[in-house]
Scaffold this motif. Sequence first.
Motif, PDB file in Angstrom:
ATOM      1  N   THR A 137      42.450 -18.002   2.584  1.00  0.00           N
ATOM      2  CA  THR A 137      42.070 -18.867   3.704  1.00  0.00           C
ATOM      3  C   THR A 137      42.378 -20.345   3.466  1.00  0.00           C
ATOM      4  O   THR A 137      42.228 -21.160   4.377  1.00  0.00           O
ATOM      5  N   ALA A 138      42.817 -20.697   2.252  1.00  0.00           N
ATOM      6  CA  ALA A 138      43.012 -22.121   1.924  1.00  0.00           C
ATOM      7  C   ALA A 138      44.156 -22.742   2.719  1.00  0.00           C
ATOM      8  O   ALA A 138      45.167 -22.095   2.995  1.00  0.00           O
ATOM      9  N   ASP A 139      43.975 -24.029   3.080  1.00  0.00           N
ATOM     10  CA  ASP A 139      45.058 -24.773   3.738  1.00  0.00           C
ATOM     11  C   ASP A 139      45.940 -25.449   2.695  1.00  0.00           C
ATOM     12  O   ASP A 139      47.136 -25.619   2.894  1.00  0.00           O
ATOM     13  N   VAL A 140      45.314 -25.855   1.588  1.00  0.00           N
ATOM     14  CA  VAL A 140      46.045 -26.548   0.526  1.00  0.00           C
ATOM     15  C   VAL A 140      45.693 -25.878  -0.805  1.00  0.00           C
ATOM     16  O   VAL A 140      44.526 -25.637  -1.094  1.00  0.00           O
ATOM     17  N   ILE A 141      46.733 -25.564  -1.594  1.00  0.00           N
ATOM     18  CA  ILE A 141      46.501 -24.957  -2.914  1.00  0.00           C
ATOM     19  C   ILE A 141      47.218 -25.804  -3.960  1.00  0.00           C
ATOM     20  O   ILE A 141      48.417 -26.063  -3.845  1.00  0.00           O
ATOM     21  N   ILE A 142      46.463 -26.239  -4.956  1.00  0.00           N
ATOM     22  CA  ILE A 142      47.072 -26.977  -6.069  1.00  0.00           C
ATOM     23  C   ILE A 142      46.911 -26.079  -7.295  1.00  0.00           C
ATOM     24  O   ILE A 142      45.789 -25.837  -7.740  1.00  0.00           O
ATOM     25  N   TYR A 143      48.009 -25.544  -7.795  1.00  0.00           N
ATOM     26  CA  TYR A 143      47.882 -24.592  -8.901  1.00  0.00           C
ATOM     27  C   TYR A 143      48.510 -25.124 -10.181  1.00  0.00           C
ATOM     28  O   TYR A 143      49.451 -25.914 -10.159  1.00  0.00           O
ATOM     29  N   ALA A 144      47.945 -24.685 -11.307  1.00  0.00           N
ATOM     30  CA  ALA A 144      48.433 -25.109 -12.615  1.00  0.00           C
ATOM     31  C   ALA A 144      49.674 -24.277 -12.932  1.00  0.00           C
ATOM     32  O   ALA A 144      49.592 -23.165 -13.455  1.00  0.00           O
ATOM     33  N   GLY A 145      50.828 -24.829 -12.579  1.00  0.00           N
ATOM     34  CA  GLY A 145      52.065 -24.055 -12.565  1.00  0.00           C
ATOM     35  C   GLY A 145      52.536 -23.555 -13.913  1.00  0.00           C
ATOM     36  O   GLY A 145      53.263 -22.563 -13.989  1.00  0.00           O
ATOM     37  N   SER A 146      52.097 -24.195 -14.986  1.00  0.00           N
ATOM     38  CA  SER A 146      52.618 -23.761 -16.276  1.00  0.00           C
ATOM     39  C   SER A 146      52.041 -22.410 -16.683  1.00  0.00           C
ATOM     40  O   SER A 146      52.634 -21.698 -17.487  1.00  0.00           O
ATOM     41  N   LEU A 147      50.900 -22.028 -16.127  1.00  0.00           N
ATOM     42  CA  LEU A 147      50.254 -20.795 -16.596  1.00  0.00           C
ATOM     43  C   LEU A 147      49.822 -19.822 -15.499  1.00  0.00           C
ATOM     44  O   LEU A 147      49.752 -18.619 -15.735  1.00  0.00           O
ATOM     45  N   VAL A 148      49.522 -20.335 -14.316  1.00  0.00           N
ATOM     46  CA  VAL A 148      49.062 -19.438 -13.250  1.00  0.00           C
ATOM     47  C   VAL A 148      50.240 -18.591 -12.778  1.00  0.00           C
ATOM     48  O   VAL A 148      51.342 -19.103 -12.554  1.00  0.00           O
ATOM     49  N   ASN A 149      50.004 -17.292 -12.631  1.00  0.00           N
ATOM     50  CA  ASN A 149      51.065 -16.412 -12.157  1.00  0.00           C
ATOM     51  C   ASN A 149      51.362 -16.726 -10.680  1.00  0.00           C
ATOM     52  O   ASN A 149      50.483 -16.594  -9.825  1.00  0.00           O
TER      53      ASN A 149
END
Length: 252
Positions: free
Chosen positions: A26-38
């Motif tokens: 449901t999120a409009d904005v996602i900030i993900y930790a790209g080095s480790l999150v699949n």
Amino acid sequence: MKVFIVGAGPGDPELITVKGQRLLQTADVIIYAGSLVNPALLDAAKKDAVIYNSASMTLPEVIDTITAAVAEDKMVIRLHTGDPAIYGAIQEQMDALKKRDIAFEVVPGVSSFLATAAALKQEYTLPDISQTVIITRNEGRTPVPERENLRSLAQHQSTMCIFLSVHMLGDVVKELIAGGYDKTTPIAIVQKASWPEQKIVRATLETIVEEIKDKDISRTAMIVVGHCLNTDYSLSRLYAPEFSHMYRKASQ
Ligand code: SAH
């Protein structure tokens, strides 16, 4: 509530919590930790969700991005690998959000040290062997307080899960032995636990450096050390016939 700090789990997209997944959808904005999150986790996002990889962002940029989204009444997820409380650098983010009066909630996740236990098919807390798990790391660019260096933690001979340190394995082994672990103590290294490319290497403190040489393991790996990895242990009292507890009366 509009801002959620969510644990993504160790890699397998099915190891995020039901709540985390529902929020991702449901999120409009996602900030993900790209080095480790699949990145496969992001498949659950809405088509029009705006997605940022925090690997190339500074803390102020992350906070500004969250602030701007909240001002537009958008729902934001800050997605961290494993559980956000373990080496997640979330305290500074939470404090910055508090300063700006931005309300947030934290959703826990399956930490990689637990996905590692699952990969190893190993219980960390065996009776008579160790009833303690130490979560730690070797000192890198982030300092570790002197009183908790590996050498002193090794004195306890408990089960140790060592994060962020596989690239310094030689040092880690030296410190563990100097601290009191016997050279023959078993050690396991699991790279990318729960990912399709998961690798497991088992050895002893004496042999692990040699053992791992040609395995191409230099990051995203957990080091587990301790006598629990041996097969010799006493049975747990929990299921023993003569042991009664709140839910079961002794049968002998
Ligand atoms: N918050 C995360 C840890 C982030 S620090 C958690 O709870 O797991 C990054 C370190 O975590 C890596 O250097 C590695 O030691 C460990 N790690 C993260 N994902 C892993 C995985 N899938 N398998 C093994 N170790 C992993």
